[in-house]
Design a protein around this motif. Structure first.
Motif, PDB file in Angstrom:
ATOM      1  N   LYS A  80      31.984  32.409  52.330  1.00 23.84           N
ATOM      2  CA  LYS A  80      30.685  33.011  52.040  1.00 23.84           C
ATOM      3  C   LYS A  80      30.839  34.396  52.579  1.00 23.84           C
ATOM      4  CE  LYS A  80      27.695  29.027  53.067  1.00 23.84           C
ATOM      5  NZ  LYS A  80      27.021  28.376  53.990  1.00 23.84           N
ATOM      6  N   LYS A  81      31.799  34.951  53.489  1.00 24.61           N
ATOM      7  CA  LYS A  81      31.874  36.290  54.101  1.00 24.61           C
ATOM      8  C   LYS A  81      32.631  37.173  53.278  1.00 24.61           C
ATOM      9  CE  LYS A  81      30.509  36.770  58.129  1.00 24.61           C
ATOM     10  NZ  LYS A  81      29.439  37.642  58.461  1.00 24.61           N
ATOM     11  N   ILE A  82      33.299  36.925  52.391  1.00 19.71           N
ATOM     12  CA  ILE A  82      34.217  37.491  51.583  1.00 19.71           C
ATOM     13  C   ILE A  82      33.660  37.317  49.956  1.00 19.71           C
ATOM     14  CG2 ILE A  82      36.438  38.306  50.719  1.00 19.71           C
ATOM     15  CD1 ILE A  82      37.573  37.489  53.287  1.00 19.71           C
ATOM     16  N   LYS A  83      33.144  38.500  49.398  1.00 17.29           N
ATOM     17  CA  LYS A  83      32.500  38.226  48.098  1.00 17.29           C
ATOM     18  C   LYS A  83      33.418  39.127  47.152  1.00 17.29           C
ATOM     19  CE  LYS A  83      28.415  38.814  45.173  1.00 17.29           C
ATOM     20  NZ  LYS A  83      26.998  39.236  45.190  1.00 17.29           N
ATOM     21  N   ILE A  84      33.956  38.526  46.236  1.00 17.16           N
ATOM     22  CA  ILE A  84      34.934  39.253  45.056  1.00 17.16           C
ATOM     23  C   ILE A  84      34.094  39.377  43.780  1.00 17.16           C
ATOM     24  CG2 ILE A  84      37.124  39.218  43.841  1.00 17.16           C
ATOM     25  CD1 ILE A  84      37.432  39.309  46.850  1.00 17.16           C
ATOM     26  N   ILE A  85      33.901  40.575  43.505  1.00 12.35           N
ATOM     27  CA  ILE A  85      33.189  40.717  42.103  1.00 12.35           C
ATOM     28  C   ILE A  85      34.093  41.580  41.030  1.00 12.35           C
ATOM     29  CG2 ILE A  85      30.828  40.651  43.520  1.00 12.35           C
ATOM     30  CD1 ILE A  85      30.854  43.822  43.365  1.00 12.35           C
ATOM     31  N   ASN A  86      33.645  41.315  39.833  1.00 13.88           N
ATOM     32  CA  ASN A  86      34.261  41.929  38.765  1.00 13.88           C
ATOM     33  C   ASN A  86      35.877  41.714  38.792  1.00 13.88           C
ATOM     34  OD1 ASN A  86      31.859  43.002  38.123  1.00 13.88           O
ATOM     35  ND2 ASN A  86      32.066  44.561  39.555  1.00 13.88           N
ATOM     36  N   ALA A  87      36.370  40.710  39.135  1.00 12.63           N
ATOM     37  CA  ALA A  87      37.918  40.524  38.999  1.00 12.63           C
ATOM     38  C   ALA A  87      38.136  39.778  37.566  1.00 12.63           C
ATOM     39  CB  ALA A  87      38.130  39.546  40.208  1.00 12.63           C
ATOM     40  N   ALA A  88      39.058  40.172  37.109  1.00 13.41           N
ATOM     41  CA  ALA A  88      39.541  39.634  35.729  1.00 13.41           C
ATOM     42  C   ALA A  88      40.203  38.136  36.196  1.00 13.41           C
ATOM     43  CB  ALA A  88      40.961  40.519  35.217  1.00 13.41           C
ATOM     44  N   PRO A  89      39.940  37.200  35.217  1.00 12.42           N
ATOM     45  CA  PRO A  89      40.379  36.036  35.318  1.00 12.42           C
ATOM     46  C   PRO A  89      41.549  35.729  36.264  1.00 12.42           C
ATOM     47  CG  PRO A  89      39.376  36.078  33.253  1.00 12.42           C
ATOM     48  CD  PRO A  89      39.590  37.578  33.842  1.00 12.42           C
ATOM     49  N   GLU A  90      42.561  36.390  35.583  1.00 13.90           N
ATOM     50  CA  GLU A  90      43.943  36.074  36.297  1.00 13.90           C
ATOM     51  C   GLU A  90      43.896  36.693  37.734  1.00 13.90           C
ATOM     52  OE1 GLU A  90      44.199  39.813  33.845  1.00 13.90           O
ATOM     53  OE2 GLU A  90      43.628  37.741  33.431  1.00 13.90           O
ATOM     54  N   ILE A  91      43.090  37.634  37.942  1.00 11.03           N
ATOM     55  CA  ILE A  91      43.057  38.161  39.419  1.00 11.03           C
ATOM     56  C   ILE A  91      42.246  37.168  40.392  1.00 11.03           C
ATOM     57  CG2 ILE A  91      42.129  40.209  40.929  1.00 11.03           C
ATOM     58  CD1 ILE A  91      43.210  41.955  38.554  1.00 11.03           C
ATOM     59  N   ARG A  92      41.105  36.741  39.530  1.00 11.06           N
ATOM     60  CA  ARG A  92      40.255  35.715  40.403  1.00 11.06           C
ATOM     61  C   ARG A  92      41.119  34.528  40.721  1.00 11.06           C
ATOM     62  NH1 ARG A  92      35.795  35.644  43.629  1.00 11.06           N
ATOM     63  NH2 ARG A  92      36.543  33.842  44.723  1.00 11.06           N
ATOM     64  N   GLU A  93      41.813  34.218  39.895  1.00  7.25           N
ATOM     65  CA  GLU A  93      42.771  32.955  39.916  1.00  7.25           C
ATOM     66  C   GLU A  93      43.708  33.126  41.209  1.00  7.25           C
ATOM     67  OE1 GLU A  93      46.105  30.394  37.524  1.00  7.25           O
ATOM     68  OE2 GLU A  93      44.308  30.994  36.527  1.00  7.25           O
ATOM     69  N   THR A  94      44.347  34.134  41.424  1.00  6.75           N
ATOM     70  CA  THR A  94      45.238  34.728  42.614  1.00  6.75           C
ATOM     71  C   THR A  94      44.508  34.491  43.671  1.00  6.75           C
ATOM     72  OG1 THR A  94      46.549  35.791  40.914  1.00  6.75           O
ATOM     73  CG2 THR A  94      47.111  36.111  43.185  1.00  6.75           C
ATOM     74  N   ILE A  95      43.253  35.032  43.773  1.00  6.74           N
ATOM     75  CA  ILE A  95      42.429  35.319  44.777  1.00  6.74           C
ATOM     76  C   ILE A  95      42.021  33.882  45.331  1.00  6.74           C
ATOM     77  CG2 ILE A  95      40.454  36.154  45.959  1.00  6.74           C
ATOM     78  CD1 ILE A  95      40.779  38.391  43.860  1.00  6.74           C
ATOM     79  N   ASP A  96      41.607  33.108  44.521  1.00  3.66           N
ATOM     80  CA  ASP A  96      41.008  31.618  45.038  1.00  3.66           C
ATOM     81  C   ASP A  96      42.546  31.058  45.337  1.00  3.66           C
ATOM     82  OD1 ASP A  96      38.664  32.165  43.889  1.00  3.66           O
ATOM     83  OD2 ASP A  96      38.943  31.139  41.892  1.00  3.66           O
ATOM     84  N   PHE A  97      43.688  31.307  44.946  1.00  3.12           N
ATOM     85  CA  PHE A  97      44.839  30.614  45.501  1.00  3.12           C
ATOM     86  C   PHE A  97      45.083  30.919  46.905  1.00  3.12           C
ATOM     87  CE2 PHE A  97      49.438  30.471  46.311  1.00  3.12           C
ATOM     88  CZ  PHE A  97      49.651  29.190  46.217  1.00  3.12           C
ATOM     89  N   ILE A  98      45.025  32.356  47.245  1.00  2.00           N
ATOM     90  CA  ILE A  98      44.953  32.970  48.511  1.00  2.00           C
ATOM     91  C   ILE A  98      43.966  32.271  49.577  1.00  2.00           C
ATOM     92  CG2 ILE A  98      45.077  35.126  49.737  1.00  2.00           C
ATOM     93  CD1 ILE A  98      46.244  36.268  47.381  1.00  2.00           C
ATOM     94  N   LEU A  99      42.884  32.176  48.809  1.00  2.00           N
ATOM     95  CA  LEU A  99      41.669  31.714  49.742  1.00  2.00           C
ATOM     96  C   LEU A  99      42.001  30.160  50.096  1.00  2.00           C
ATOM     97  CD1 LEU A  99      38.464  32.834  48.045  1.00  2.00           C
ATOM     98  CD2 LEU A  99      38.740  33.056  50.455  1.00  2.00           C
ATOM     99  N   ASP A 100      42.624  29.684  49.234  1.00  4.31           N
ATOM    100  CA  ASP A 100      42.746  28.015  49.462  1.00  4.31           C
ATOM    101  C   ASP A 100      43.822  27.858  50.450  1.00  4.31           C
ATOM    102  OD1 ASP A 100      40.776  27.192  47.949  1.00  4.31           O
ATOM    103  OD2 ASP A 100      41.903  26.675  46.109  1.00  4.31           O
TER     104      ASP A 100
END
Length: 164
Positions: free
Chosen positions: A137-157
């Motif tokens: 909820k505190k870190i909002k990622i916007i406008n990330a390409a799908p491959e970047i978003r996937e890596t960010i989600d992995f780092i979050l998890d």
């Protein structure tokens, strides 16, 4: 995704209905019964509505500015966000002090072509570990390409111990 609702409220009725498609905004319909009064100045009334709406938007923007820190990745790293050492420096000099003040982070990846795991981990792992599950909820990622978003989600998890 939650589907929006339309609600009609009048002195004699309250009716609601779920909209079956996504609506990304706010719809407001106002009916004002003016009656027979001769001294109504519609222009003044609309001006007061506009002034009140402008003030409300301004106050909301000020609140958001005080509680949210926005960072555009391209402004700091260019289209190829790959410099791990600069990511660590920006994290320590910009992100972590804002987190210490209790602000949420909005990180904009607009127009970023490349951001490898090592860069993203250097930028985000410490703030995510500090927030824990609240990072979602505190870190909002916007406008990330799908491959970047996937890596960010992995780092979050990976840094919030999801599934353990």
């Amino acid at each position: 995704m939650r589907l929006p609702w339309v609600v009609h409220i009048s002195p004699t009725d309250v009716t609601g209905r779920k909209i079956e498609s996504y609506w990304p905004g706010t719809l407001v319909y106002v009916t004002i019964k003016l009656g027979i009064s001769q001294d109504i100045n519609l222009q003044r009334m609309m001006s007061e509505f506009r002034t009140a709406a402008t003030q409300e938007l301004s106050e909301a923007s000020n609140i958001e500015a005080k509680t949210n820190f926005y960072i555009n990745v391209r402004n700091y790293f260019g289209k190829y966000a790959e410099d791990k050492m600069t990511a660590i420096r920006i994290r320590d000099e910009k992100l972590m002090p804002e987190i210490a003040e209790g602000k949420s982070l909005t990180i904009d990846f607009d127009d970023i072509i490349s951001a490898p795991h090592s860069f993203l981990n250097a930028l985000l792992a410490t703030p995510i570990r500090q927030y824990g599950m609240a990072a979602y909820k505190k870190i909002k990622i916007i406008n990330a390409a799908p491959e970047i978003r996937e890596t960010i989600d992995f780092i979050l998890d990976e840094n919030t111990n999801i599934g353990e």
